[in-house]
Design an enzyme around this catalytic site. Structure first.
Site, mmCIF file in Angstrom:
data_model
loop_
_atom_site.group_PDB
_atom_site.id
_atom_site.type_symbol
_atom_site.label_atom_id
_atom_site.label_comp_id
_atom_site.label_asym_id
_atom_site.label_seq_id
_atom_site.Cartn_x
_atom_site.Cartn_y
_atom_site.Cartn_z
ATOM 1 C CE LYS A 50 -0.558 10.910 1.863
ATOM 2 N NZ LYS A 50 -0.490 9.969 0.741
ATOM 3 N N GLY A 78 5.608 10.035 2.996
ATOM 4 C CA GLY A 78 6.648 9.109 3.465
ATOM 5 C C GLY A 78 8.066 9.631 3.453
#
Lengths: 435, 435
Positions: B212, B141
């Site tokens: 990720k 984020g």
């Protein structure tokens, strides 16, 4: 000028950082060609004494020169890399290079702190985007905080910056806290390891941290503050006892540079030892490592931890700037536009006070009265068992109060007969202080 | 196409993140014009159901559309912002937009993890630098880790990445450790606060972290690894006792994604709960916060801590990408060129093992024999007082050994009659493990 597929560099300074830059450019030359489509060549390195031995190998086609003009007057050189330090010759070199249309990459914190407004002015008068100015290495060595300030917070509003931005003092505080070293032992060790500035007053007095804070405030708030306006206290007043109290409270002491935008839109800033709780990631940042926390509207809290100095961290930041220029990245300057944000040297915080006293009755009452008079609420009073009645101390933690009120309390207490020496105070970095 | 001083946006998705982007663009429009020299206008927002109420105000001149083609076929739109999620329609939208010469900004982690190689391939076939692709918001984020990987380490060599890259599980581990919650209570709370994926298995099983990690490995090492190849263990095996042992050892437990370049040049990687000592800054990263440590040749250790998800952190990263494009920043893709680095799912570490047993004599001897057989040296054995002889456990900390050897030790121990259930193991994150 150079051919379209070559970027020519002239480096001012063949010391620690300059050598690191040449090394990395040599090792990574083919990778950089792949990344940027260009060959980055170091053509000239300007040093004071050409006969002095160097700790790096000169690349093919690169010569050592001793006159600044050998680089400045060379139209083949596209980028001037200034890593010689100082603010007189370095300033001339940077200004002349920019005026002649060369881009400049510098690692010079003192120069940026002193002359950035003037450099920005010069840049805006240049009628081209091809002359770029970059200074990633100037603040916190290997931490990419300049670029982050220039590009990660464009849509955000920064409320607070709080950083361990001087490696020498953080090394000393770690040694004093964790390894139980005295102040002098810690400073001696820091100097031996090369963490101290030539004049260590710049470190221990907080002035180096203040220069960096000033630069960060320009980027975060678009404001140019005179360094003198920022309240600055170093680590010289700290005693062993303060670390003991900090431990009792569940934390430690860090020298922080802090700038905060208050609710009324003013920005306040200071450099000071601060009490930091153990559950704050900054409390685990030890040794010469640097760290910066940014509290902002969108990102809430962002923390960057890394090496604040040293050959390769600093050279790495210069390399990032050089590669970005070779890629053609353009940063319009002044990047973070100036704002009309005002500076006000006042802020609110919880404070820790430590008072040394000659034992006698009535002390607590008197302190209580003084605090009440200045509207300072006391959160708690801590006292280690009195060991010698002539050499005792106690600590007070206040509620959140104005900095100005604390100064008044301290002045009143210092005037009392039982008070020994200057009372010590520091802000307490807590979650509820930051929000 | 748009005029030279305007950038037109089409946003796919009018939910949490899309709304945040529109809000920030509206609030900051004049600032962005100052920064970039252009007016950034949102022209169309594509949603599934136009009648659904929205939590943001539509800017002037912006319409709500329900067909992808309303944006894709609109030649006035320069940048397609994909924040609708998923990997089927989102993939079509991204590929079509790029093929039509629009730049793309996306926050779509699943899409990047799955299709980045294909996207990179498409980009290299486009005969222009004007079509750019950016995905800062896709990993962690609000932490600018993508851009950092693309520009802060160009002259560096990354040895190790180690990150808390799933907010849901870090929130749960914090709740279990600090607040003494049970696993179920912690998961329940994380779901209520919106930290869990629709299918929480993706979080607690470690799969979200693995996606990720795969993306970060592409950036750090220039390698595309199949996600399945990365050893993946979540937090479901953890018990209260493991936290007690971690505390005894002076640390805590974090779910980490780790990738490491070994001395032989191979890269190994895993997602696993890890023991982290209290003096490691990662140990203080609590709640839904994310953190990534990068150990590298030049920068030694760099740590980034920040919000891994949420409306404004994610929108902020998209905004950074949009503003960079408006400024004309160009990132040649594939930015971090592919390398021939090989993947090998083996690594060395200190390990923590926890064995549940039915009390009987000879256990220590048997464990010792098994460890000796597989050349695993024991550093220490910890045992909390046996409370019930039918429900006891002890813990072993090994010296640094190969992962494969630990699996053999565990298999042998599991086969013994006194061993209850599957033994639990985790790597121990220590300074000397990282270097």
């Amino acid at each position: 000028m150079s051919t379209p597929d070559t970027i020519n560099l002239g480096i001012f300074g063949g010391g620690t950082v300059g050598g690191g830059i040449v090394e990395i450019l040599t090792q990574k030359s083919s990778y950089f060609r792949q990344l940027t489509g260009k060959t980055i060549r170091v053509r000239k390195v300007c040093v004071r004494d050409a006969s002095k031995p160097r700790d790096f190998t000169l690349p093919e086609g690169c010569s050592i020169v001793t006159s600044y003009d050998d680089i400045l007057d060379d139209d083949d050189i596209d980028i001037a890399v200034e890593v010689m330090g100082g603010t007189t010759d370095a300033k001339d070199v940077v200004f002349t290079a920019l005026s002649k249309g060369k881009s400049v990459v510098t690692a010079n914190k003192a120069l940026i702190a002193k002359d950035l407004p003037e450099i920005e002015k010069l840049l805006t008068t240049l009628d081209t985007d091809d002359t770029q100015f970059r200074y990633e290495a100037a603040v916190c060595g290997g931490i990419p905080i300049i670029r982050s300030m220039q590009s990660d917070f464009v849509g955000d509003d920064i409320k607070l910056m709080s950083g361990i931005i001087n490696g020498c003092t953080n090394f000393m505080l770690t040694a004093m806290d964790r390894d139980k070293k005295s102040y002098d032992e810690a400073l001696d060790q820091a100097s031996k390891l090369g963490y101290a500035e030539a004049d260590p007053t710049l470190d221990v007095g907080g002035f180096d941290a203040r220069s960096k804070l000033k630069i960060l405030m320009r980027l975060a708030y678009g404001m140019d503050v005179e360094e003198d306006e920022i309240s600055c206290r170093g680590i010289t007043e700290l005693t062993k006892m303060d670390f003991e109290y900090a431990k009792m409270l569940g934390g430690t002491i860090k020298l922080l540079g802090v700038a905060e935008k208050n609710d009324d839109g003013h920005v306040s800033a200071f450099v000071s030892p601060c009490y930091v709780t153990n559950d704050d990631p900054l409390s685990s940042v030890n040794g010469a490592t640097n760290a910066i926390e940014v509290v902002s509207k969108n990102l809430v809290s962002s923390i960057y931890i890394g090496q604040g100095a040293g050959r390769y961290p600093t050279a790495n930041s210069c390399i990032n700037d050089i590669v970005a220029l070779a890629k053609g990245d353009k940063t319009k300057l002044p990047f973070n536009p100036k704002s009309d944000t005002k500076f006000a040297n006042n802020y609110s915080s919880v404070f820790f006070l430590r008072l040394n006293y000659r034992d006698q009755v009535g002390i607590t009452r008197q302190v209580g009265e003084i605090c009440e008079k200045h509207d300072v609420s006391i959160h708690s009073i801590l006292q280690n068992p009195v060991q010698k009645s002539q050499d005792s101390a106690f600590a007070i933690v206040t509620e959140k109060v104005e900095y100005a009120a604390i100064l008044q309390v301290l002045a009143d207490i210092e005037a009392l007969s039982w008070c020994k020496g200057k009372p010590f105070y520091m802000p307490v970095l807590r979650e509820d202080w930051q929000t």
